[in-house]
Design an enzyme around this catalytic site. Structure first.
Site, short mmCIF file in Angstrom:
data_model
loop_
_atom_site.label_atom_id
_atom_site.label_comp_id
_atom_site.label_asym_id
_atom_site.label_seq_id
_atom_site.Cartn_x
_atom_site.Cartn_y
_atom_site.Cartn_z
N GLU A 1 36.00 46.29 62.11
CA GLU A 1 34.64 46.83 62.09
C GLU A 1 34.38 47.67 63.34
O GLU A 1 33.89 48.80 63.26
CB GLU A 1 33.63 45.68 62.01
CG GLU A 1 32.19 46.12 61.99
CD GLU A 1 31.52 45.83 60.67
OE1 GLU A 1 30.70 46.66 60.25
OE2 GLU A 1 31.79 44.79 60.06
N ASP B 1 33.78 51.80 63.50
CA ASP B 1 32.55 52.39 64.03
C ASP B 1 32.85 53.46 65.07
O ASP B 1 32.32 54.57 65.01
CB ASP B 1 31.68 51.30 64.67
CG ASP B 1 31.02 50.38 63.65
OD1 ASP B 1 31.03 50.74 62.46
OD2 ASP B 1 30.53 49.31 64.04
N SER C 1 29.46 50.00 56.49
CA SER C 1 29.83 50.08 57.90
C SER C 1 30.60 51.36 58.19
O SER C 1 30.72 51.77 59.35
CB SER C 1 30.71 48.89 58.29
OG SER C 1 30.02 47.68 58.14
N VAL D 1 22.99 62.53 44.93
CA VAL D 1 23.95 61.70 44.18
C VAL D 1 23.20 61.16 42.96
O VAL D 1 22.24 60.40 43.09
CB VAL D 1 24.49 60.54 45.05
CG1 VAL D 1 25.47 59.69 44.26
CG2 VAL D 1 25.15 61.09 46.31
N GLY E 1 19.67 58.68 40.53
CA GLY E 1 19.15 59.74 39.67
C GLY E 1 18.70 60.90 40.54
O GLY E 1 18.86 60.86 41.77
N ASP F 1 16.52 57.66 45.41
CA ASP F 1 16.70 56.43 44.64
C ASP F 1 17.11 55.31 45.59
O ASP F 1 17.62 55.57 46.68
CB ASP F 1 17.74 56.62 43.53
CG ASP F 1 19.09 57.09 44.04
OD1 ASP F 1 19.78 56.29 44.72
OD2 ASP F 1 19.46 58.26 43.80
#
Length: 568
Positions: free
Chosen positions: A277, A281, A480, A523, A544, A548
């Protein structure tokens, strides 16, 4: 009737009946899965506890955030837009009253607290006590040592609720270091998709794939001449290694100018194994926001009684000069946190917004989430993703996993509606449009349609290459990943703004929603996961046109987003 004693300062108040209150009666104290108690802690062992002192003028702070973050009319603008508060301004506004400071300090002194230190805003006080003193001070608390999580982390927490003297009710919001267990990372390595032939294909998301999809050229990097900077935060013994960053840039950073090392580590950077992680990052913040000075906030929770996320908030309240963009891959279920804690943390995020910081939080990797309330299923929102004062980043996948194509929903992308925070005015129109036009809405009993809706934006979250502990690791997935990518893109826009004499972007959401997704790839295909029951059959919300609660307004198209956000 039995006499009970409440200590306040050096005075013992003898009253009949109940003389204490519980600041966090709704804090879940069930042991999270994967954690095991190792028994009670020795009474002479030392603890570090953080006392959140009651702030002043929080409503005024909220008004100032709106004033400095909302550009207002596109023609006339707001006279306050971009005129951010300094840390000293914020301290002057929210500093606890002299009575609160005096009362709490006397109370702690009488209890034997030592090595107490505050922050610039004076609204947190961290002190050391031994277990015996802490259990006397916090009536009902009983400290146990626990072990859990993939790395078998040790923490000290109380499985029982604590109480404070009633006379402290106007002065202390909560005590940190008693109840909240560290959430485990949901970052995952997915199996490699199967494909025949490799001509014209990519074999996983790398910086060059990110830069191609989001239209970043080799010239779209930091100039190295401004005071622009960005940051990410790492928690829970999650560390990055400079050698991993160097190897990552050697493998994947050859086509754009970049910085070879992190400019500054704030906090304690441990010497243990690198965490995937933390590696992810740093590597993707520094390759999307290429050639921009990068800080890493390291809040490892080195003492077992500390809450790493709370330690990060304290660092923000104690530094006058901070990076403009912060990306954080951290979250908890809203329902697992006490009301007083969640509202106080929200105020801390509000303080950051008032100072012109752009805080980006991952939306989570459980789709809409799911839990059962009184035998009925509901979606399960995540915090701080649900805070009205952060920009929350969801996740997408390529429509064709091996080609740089348009994006669809990554089914793990966290999103939904808060059960705690009301819908902020900046997003009311966008949310109303979604609710009235979506053909695939879940039953209304599953979500709070009047709550803060998230995410706000999205980026690719599926199939990343990461270098960790000197090993290139493929197919790492989660929000992440999308969060530092979007953060790096915003840092590049800040670079242009600063060079043009403009202030940094600050809290983005009011402007983002006013501009209705301009500069972003919308998207429009796919749904995320949720409850596996007959009623919704594992499907949460669906994306949609427009905003969204799966991918927000969409993913960055850098040249168009720069044009949208460069002025005023």
């Amino acid at each position: 009737m039995r006499l009970r004693t409440c200590f306040l300062g050096l005075v013992a108040l003898f009253v009949t009946g109940k003389c204490s209150y519980s600041p966090e009666p709704d804090q879940q104290r069930t042991l999270p899965p994967g954690w095991v108690s190792l028994g009670r802690v020795d009474s002479e062992e030392d603890l570090s506890l953080t006392f959140a002192l009651r702030q002043q003028n929080v409503k005024r702070l909220s008004e100032l955030v709106q004033a400095v973050s909302d550009p207002g009319s596109p023609h006339y603008g707001s006279p306050h837009y971009g005129k951010y508060l300094t840390l000293e301004d914020v301290a002057e506004l929210v500093r606890p009253s002299p009575l609160t400071l005096r009362t709490v300090q006397k109370w702690l002194l009488a209890a034997g607290a030592r090595n107490c230190h505050s922050v610039t805003t004076q609204d947190f006080l961290t002190c050391w006590l031994n277990v015996r003193q802490a259990e006397l001070l916090l009536s009902g608390a009983e400290f146990h040592r626990y072990v859990g999580g993939p790395a078998e982390i040790h923490v000290i927490r109380s499985p029982r609720p604590y109480q404070l003297p009633k006379a402290l009710a106007p002065h202390v919001d909560f005590v940190g270091g008693l109840h909240r267990f560290p959430p485990t990372s949901s970052l995952r390595q997915r199996p490699e998709p199967q494909v025949s032939g490799t001509v014209g294909l990519h074999l996983g998301v790398t910086p060059s794939v990110i830069r191609q999809r989001y239209n970043l050229t080799a010239q779209d990097v930091g100039s190295g001449t401004t005071n622009n900077s960005q940051a990410c935060a790492q928690f829970l013994e999650q560390y990055f290694h400079e050698s991993d960053l160097a190897e990552f840039m050697r493998l994947f950073g050859g086509k754009f100018a970049h910085q070879a090392s992190v400019a500054r580590v704030v906090g304690q950077q441990g010497r243990g194994r690198a965490g995937i992680e933390a590696s992810l990052d740093v590597e993707y913040l520094m390759s999307a926001g290429a050639n921009i000075s990068t800080w890493v906030y390291s809040s490892p929770g080195r003492h077992e009684s500390q809450e790493p996320f709370l330690q990060w908030l304290l660092l923000l309240s104690n530094e006058s000069a901070l990076p403009h963009v912060h990306t954080v891959s951290y979250g908890d279920d809203e329902d697992s946190l006490s009301s007083v804690y969640i509202h106080r943390v929200n105020t801390e995020l509000m303080k950051a917004a008032a100072r012109g910081l752009t805080l980006l939080f991952a939306s989570g990797d459980s789709g809409a989430g799911c839990w059962s309330v009184s035998g009925r299923h509901q979606f399960r929102p995540s915090f701080p993703a649900s805070s009205p004062y952060v920009t929350t980043v969801g996740g997408t996948s390529f429509q064709n996993p091996f080609r740089v194509t348009s994006e669809i929903v990554d089914y793990i992308s966290g999103g939904g509606f808060s059960n705690v925070f009301p819908q902020p005015s900046y997003q009311e129109e966008a949310v109303a449009q979604f609710l009235s036009s979506s053909p695939h809405l879940p039953p209304s009993s599953y979500f709070n349609a009047s709550g803060r809706a998230y995410p706000d934006v999205a980026a690719l979250s599926d199939g990343y290459w990461v270098v960790s502990n000197s090993v290139p690791i493929p197919w790492v997935s989660g929000t992440s990943a999308s969060t530092p990518v979007f953060g790096g893109v915003l840092s590049l826009i800040n670079e242009h703004r600063i060079l043009n004499g403009r202030p940094p972007l600050g809290f983005l959401n009011p402007r983002l929603y006013q501009q209705r997704g301009a500069g972003l790839f919308d998207v429009t295909h796919g749904c995320h996961e949720s409850c596996l029951n007959e009623e919704v059959q594992g499907q949460g919300f669906c994306s949609g046109p427009g905003w969204d609660p799966v991918t927000g307004w969409g993913t960055p198209n850098f040249p168009a987003l720069l044009k949208t956000l460069i002025n005023p």
